[in-house]
Write a protein that holds these residues in place. Structure first.
Motif, PDB file in Angstrom:
ATOM      1  N   ASP A  30       0.832  -1.202   0.000  1.00 42.49           N
ATOM      2  CA  ASP A  30       0.000   0.000   0.000  1.00 42.49           C
ATOM      3  C   ASP A  30       0.866   1.252   0.000  1.00 42.49           C
ATOM      4  OD1 ASP A  30      -2.575   1.370   0.246  1.00 42.49           O
ATOM      5  OD2 ASP A  30      -1.921   1.883   2.276  1.00 42.49           O
ATOM      6  N   CYS A  31       1.944   1.225   0.756  1.00 41.44           N
ATOM      7  CA  CYS A  31       2.872   2.354   0.806  1.00 41.44           C
ATOM      8  C   CYS A  31       3.512   2.594  -0.556  1.00 41.44           C
ATOM      9  CB  CYS A  31       3.950   2.097   1.856  1.00 41.44           C
ATOM     10  SG  CYS A  31       5.207   3.394   1.979  1.00 41.44           S
ATOM     11  N   MET A  32       4.003   1.520  -1.173  1.00 42.48           N
ATOM     12  CA  MET A  32       4.618   1.647  -2.496  1.00 42.48           C
ATOM     13  C   MET A  32       3.614   2.139  -3.529  1.00 42.48           C
ATOM     14  SD  MET A  32       7.234  -1.535  -3.080  1.00 42.48           S
ATOM     15  CE  MET A  32       8.927  -1.403  -2.542  1.00 42.48           C
ATOM     16  N   SER A  33       2.408   1.576  -3.487  1.00 41.56           N
ATOM     17  CA  SER A  33       1.371   1.910  -4.465  1.00 41.56           C
ATOM     18  C   SER A  33       0.972   3.378  -4.362  1.00 41.56           C
ATOM     19  CB  SER A  33       0.153   1.013  -4.256  1.00 41.56           C
ATOM     20  OG  SER A  33      -0.901   1.384  -5.117  1.00 41.56           O
ATOM     21  N   LYS A  34       0.723   3.861  -3.153  1.00 49.73           N
ATOM     22  CA  LYS A  34       0.299   5.247  -2.972  1.00 49.73           C
ATOM     23  C   LYS A  34       1.393   6.223  -3.376  1.00 49.73           C
ATOM     24  CE  LYS A  34      -3.194   4.561   0.628  1.00 49.73           C
ATOM     25  NZ  LYS A  34      -3.568   4.765   2.052  1.00 49.73           N
ATOM     26  N   THR A  35       2.642   5.891  -3.022  1.00 43.93           N
ATOM     27  CA  THR A  35       3.753   6.768  -3.387  1.00 43.93           C
ATOM     28  C   THR A  35       3.937   6.808  -4.893  1.00 43.93           C
ATOM     29  OG1 THR A  35       4.898   6.248  -1.304  1.00 43.93           O
ATOM     30  CG2 THR A  35       6.213   7.225  -3.066  1.00 43.93           C
ATOM     31  N   PHE A  36       3.853   5.639  -5.535  1.00 39.94           N
ATOM     32  CA  PHE A  36       4.037   5.570  -6.996  1.00 39.94           C
ATOM     33  C   PHE A  36       2.929   6.327  -7.728  1.00 39.94           C
ATOM     34  CE2 PHE A  36       3.693   3.559 -11.192  1.00 39.94           C
ATOM     35  CZ  PHE A  36       5.015   3.654 -11.622  1.00 39.94           C
ATOM     36  N   LYS A  37       1.695   6.186  -7.258  1.00 40.68           N
ATOM     37  CA  LYS A  37       0.577   6.890  -7.889  1.00 40.68           C
ATOM     38  C   LYS A  37       0.717   8.397  -7.747  1.00 40.68           C
ATOM     39  CE  LYS A  37      -2.898   3.215  -7.434  1.00 40.68           C
ATOM     40  NZ  LYS A  37      -4.163   2.796  -6.760  1.00 40.68           N
ATOM     41  N   ALA A  38       1.276   8.827  -6.623  1.00 42.91           N
ATOM     42  CA  ALA A  38       1.413  10.259  -6.375  1.00 42.91           C
ATOM     43  C   ALA A  38       2.578  10.891  -7.129  1.00 42.91           C
ATOM     44  CB  ALA A  38       1.584  10.507  -4.869  1.00 42.91           C
ATOM     45  N   GLU A  39       3.709  10.166  -7.217  1.00 43.93           N
ATOM     46  CA  GLU A  39       4.901  10.784  -7.799  1.00 43.93           C
ATOM     47  C   GLU A  39       5.707   9.898  -8.741  1.00 43.93           C
ATOM     48  OE1 GLU A  39       7.407  13.171  -5.259  1.00 43.93           O
ATOM     49  OE2 GLU A  39       5.970  12.967  -3.633  1.00 43.93           O
ATOM     50  N   GLY A  40       5.282   8.661  -8.936  1.00 40.38           N
ATOM     51  CA  GLY A  40       6.046   7.771  -9.791  1.00 40.38           C
ATOM     52  C   GLY A  40       7.311   7.283  -9.110  1.00 40.38           C
ATOM     53  N   MET A  41       8.285   6.836  -9.892  1.00 44.71           N
ATOM     54  CA  MET A  41       9.527   6.306  -9.337  1.00 44.71           C
ATOM     55  C   MET A  41      10.311   7.363  -8.565  1.00 44.71           C
ATOM     56  SD  MET A  41       9.662   3.109  -9.870  1.00 44.71           S
ATOM     57  CE  MET A  41      11.380   2.782  -9.479  1.00 44.71           C
ATOM     58  N   GLN A  42      10.129   8.626  -8.940  1.00 50.62           N
ATOM     59  CA  GLN A  42      10.835   9.709  -8.251  1.00 50.62           C
ATOM     60  C   GLN A  42      10.504   9.717  -6.760  1.00 50.62           C
ATOM     61  OE1 GLN A  42       9.949  13.601  -9.750  1.00 50.62           O
ATOM     62  NE2 GLN A  42      11.269  14.648  -8.288  1.00 50.62           N
ATOM     63  N   GLY A  43       9.242   9.433  -6.432  1.00 51.82           N
ATOM     64  CA  GLY A  43       8.835   9.407  -5.035  1.00 51.82           C
ATOM     65  C   GLY A  43       9.493   8.276  -4.268  1.00 51.82           C
ATOM     66  N   LEU A  44       9.615   7.118  -4.908  1.00 46.67           N
ATOM     67  CA  LEU A  44      10.219   5.958  -4.262  1.00 46.67           C
ATOM     68  C   LEU A  44      11.737   6.092  -4.129  1.00 46.67           C
ATOM     69  CD1 LEU A  44       8.211   3.124  -6.050  1.00 46.67           C
ATOM     70  CD2 LEU A  44       7.965   3.829  -3.665  1.00 46.67           C
ATOM     71  N   TYR A  45      12.330   6.977  -4.929  1.00 45.58           N
ATOM     72  CA  TYR A  45      13.787   7.145  -4.912  1.00 45.58           C
ATOM     73  C   TYR A  45      14.210   8.536  -4.432  1.00 45.58           C
ATOM     74  CZ  TYR A  45      15.064   2.663  -6.940  1.00 45.58           C
ATOM     75  OH  TYR A  45      15.287   1.315  -7.134  1.00 45.58           O
ATOM     76  N   ARG A  46      13.321   9.243  -3.719  1.00 48.19           N
ATOM     77  CA  ARG A  46      13.682  10.555  -3.194  1.00 48.19           C
ATOM     78  C   ARG A  46      14.798  10.408  -2.163  1.00 48.19           C
ATOM     79  NH1 ARG A  46       9.485  12.815  -3.508  1.00 48.19           N
ATOM     80  NH2 ARG A  46      10.093  14.421  -5.003  1.00 48.19           N
ATOM     81  N   GLY A  47      15.849  11.208  -2.326  1.00 49.66           N
ATOM     82  CA  GLY A  47      16.997  11.149  -1.434  1.00 49.66           C
ATOM     83  C   GLY A  47      18.038  10.122  -1.862  1.00 49.66           C
ATOM     84  N   PHE A  48      17.901   9.590  -3.073  1.00 51.72           N
ATOM     85  CA  PHE A  48      18.801   8.523  -3.524  1.00 51.72           C
ATOM     86  C   PHE A  48      20.257   8.988  -3.640  1.00 51.72           C
ATOM     87  CE2 PHE A  48      20.953   6.244  -6.998  1.00 51.72           C
ATOM     88  CZ  PHE A  48      20.908   4.957  -6.507  1.00 51.72           C
ATOM     89  N   VAL A  49      20.460  10.185  -4.180  1.00 52.61           N
ATOM     90  CA  VAL A  49      21.828  10.672  -4.408  1.00 52.61           C
ATOM     91  C   VAL A  49      22.581  10.831  -3.088  1.00 52.61           C
ATOM     92  CG1 VAL A  49      23.247  12.551  -5.314  1.00 52.61           C
ATOM     93  CG2 VAL A  49      21.214  11.817  -6.575  1.00 52.61           C
ATOM     94  N   ILE A  50      21.965  11.516  -2.121  1.00 53.80           N
ATOM     95  CA  ILE A  50      22.645  11.697  -0.837  1.00 53.80           C
ATOM     96  C   ILE A  50      22.797  10.354  -0.122  1.00 53.80           C
ATOM     97  CG2 ILE A  50      20.532  12.175   0.475  1.00 53.80           C
ATOM     98  CD1 ILE A  50      23.984  13.834   0.972  1.00 53.80           C
ATOM     99  N   SER A  51      21.886   9.428  -0.408  1.00 52.39           N
ATOM    100  CA  SER A  51      22.002   8.089   0.185  1.00 52.39           C
ATOM    101  C   SER A  51      23.232   7.371  -0.352  1.00 52.39           C
ATOM    102  CB  SER A  51      20.745   7.272  -0.128  1.00 52.39           C
ATOM    103  OG  SER A  51      19.626   7.787   0.537  1.00 52.39           O
ATOM    104  N   CYS A  52      23.524   7.567  -1.631  1.00 57.69           N
ATOM    105  CA  CYS A  52      24.724   6.954  -2.218  1.00 57.69           C
ATOM    106  C   CYS A  52      25.980   7.487  -1.544  1.00 57.69           C
ATOM    107  CB  CYS A  52      24.779   7.230  -3.723  1.00 57.69           C
ATOM    108  SG  CYS A  52      23.655   6.212  -4.704  1.00 57.69           S
ATOM    109  N   VAL A  53      25.989   8.779  -1.247  1.00 57.60           N
ATOM    110  CA  VAL A  53      27.124   9.369  -0.544  1.00 57.60           C
ATOM    111  C   VAL A  53      27.255   8.727   0.832  1.00 57.60           C
ATOM    112  CG1 VAL A  53      28.081  11.483   0.454  1.00 57.60           C
ATOM    113  CG2 VAL A  53      26.914  11.563  -1.765  1.00 57.60           C
TER     114      VAL A  53
END
Length: 307
Positions: free
Chosen positions: A162-185
């Motif tokens: 449900d969490c994945m579905s709602k986030t994806f519907k609201a923002e697509g993959m960008q929502g599921l990967y928000r903060g990815f760059v700083i996470s890589c650091v």
């Protein structure tokens, strides 16, 4: 037990490291959820799901027990196990192959040896993150999904899908990967020191060193790496908390700037105390993996053990 020269396959490495990780994380799930809530409480106050900040770990524990019950401490643990299995398994599996590109020779100095181990460990962690970041995001949101003070105490999400579905519907993959760059650091810093320091220290210990000694080294490494990268972890998780919401940060630098300006530097370290306790799980993974690996080899390849 004698020394073995067996080189385990990718599947064997994957299975042993994943099993060690899932077991340790499940045991540490209660303190990990408290850590995430304390770390991200300011975002929940902004949303209105929390009335006031917690005074500390004990206050958060008491609040959860009173308002959500004992099983609430394991909320999000399924997502964490699903995420952690491939994360740790891929880290351990990739580490050996990546280290082959950063071969440590007997002539290397201690600094050079450490640098190579940090580079190989950090790269392994960053590669793994590419595959499991959406699960890391989901685990963070579920752990911070408290029963709201609004709307009769309902939660925002009913579970992982449900969490994945709602986030994806609201923002697509960008929502599921928000903060990815700083996470890589952060993952390069954390995993680099997590594996690098351990692999640098362990060769100086006897081959038959006890589990307690391995655990002690693993715990010291985990805590050190965690504190070094904790401010970055706070930034990335605070960014995750804005996915699907109306107000977002304009990148990691904007997030860090706003937190520093409005809450002060120590807000970056909220939950760090719980994170030190949580480090016991990480120490268990490192020490447990070595012990499980030795036991597995003795069982599956008894002829390979040198008497």
């Amino acid at each position: 037990m004698g020394k073995s020269k067996v080189k385990l396959t990718f599947v064997e490495d994957f299975g042993l490291s994943g099993a060690a990780a899932v077991t340790s994380k499940t045991i540490a799930a209660p303190i990990e959820r408290i850590k995430l809530i304390v770390q991200n409480q300011e975002e929940m106050i902004k949303k209105g799901t929390l009335e006031k900040p917690f005074k500390g770990i004990a206050d958060c524990f008491a609040w959860l027990m009173k308002n959500e019950g004992p099983m609430a401490f394991w909320r999000g643990n399924l997502a964490n196990c699903i995420r952690y299995f491939p994360t740790q398994a891929l880290n351990f599996a990739f580490k050996g192959r990546i280290k082959a590109q950063f071969k440590v020779s007997k002539d290397d100095s201690a600094v050079t040896r450490l640098g190579k181990n940090v580079a190989s460990g950090g790269l392994a962690g960053a590669m793994s993150l590419c595959f499991v970041y959406s699960l890391d995001y989901t685990r963070t949101r579920l752990a911070n999904d408290l029963k709201s003070n609004k709307g009769g105490g309902e939660r925002q999400y009913s579970g992982l899908l449900d969490c994945m579905s709602k986030t994806f519907k609201a923002e697509g993959m960008q929502g599921l990967y928000r903060g990815f760059v700083i996470s890589c650091v952060g993952i390069v810093i954390y995993r680099g020191f997590y594996f690098g320091l351990y692999d640098t220290i362990m060769p100086y210990l006897p081959e038959d060193v006890s589990f307690a000694a391995r655990f002690g080294v693993g715990y010291a490494v985990t805590v050190s790496a965690g504190l070094m990268s904790y401010p970055i972890d706070t930034i990335r998780r605070r960014m995750m908390m804005t996915s699907g919401e109306g107000v977002k940060y304009n990148g990691s630098m904007d997030c860090a700037s706003q937190i520093l300006k409005a809450e002060g530097f120590m807000s970056f370290m909220k939950g760090a105390g719980a994170n030190v306790l949580r480090g016991m799980a990480g120490a268990g993974v490192l020490a447990g993996f070595d012990v499980m690996k030795a036991s597995y080899i003795a069982y599956a390849y008894p002829e390979s053990i040198e008497k």
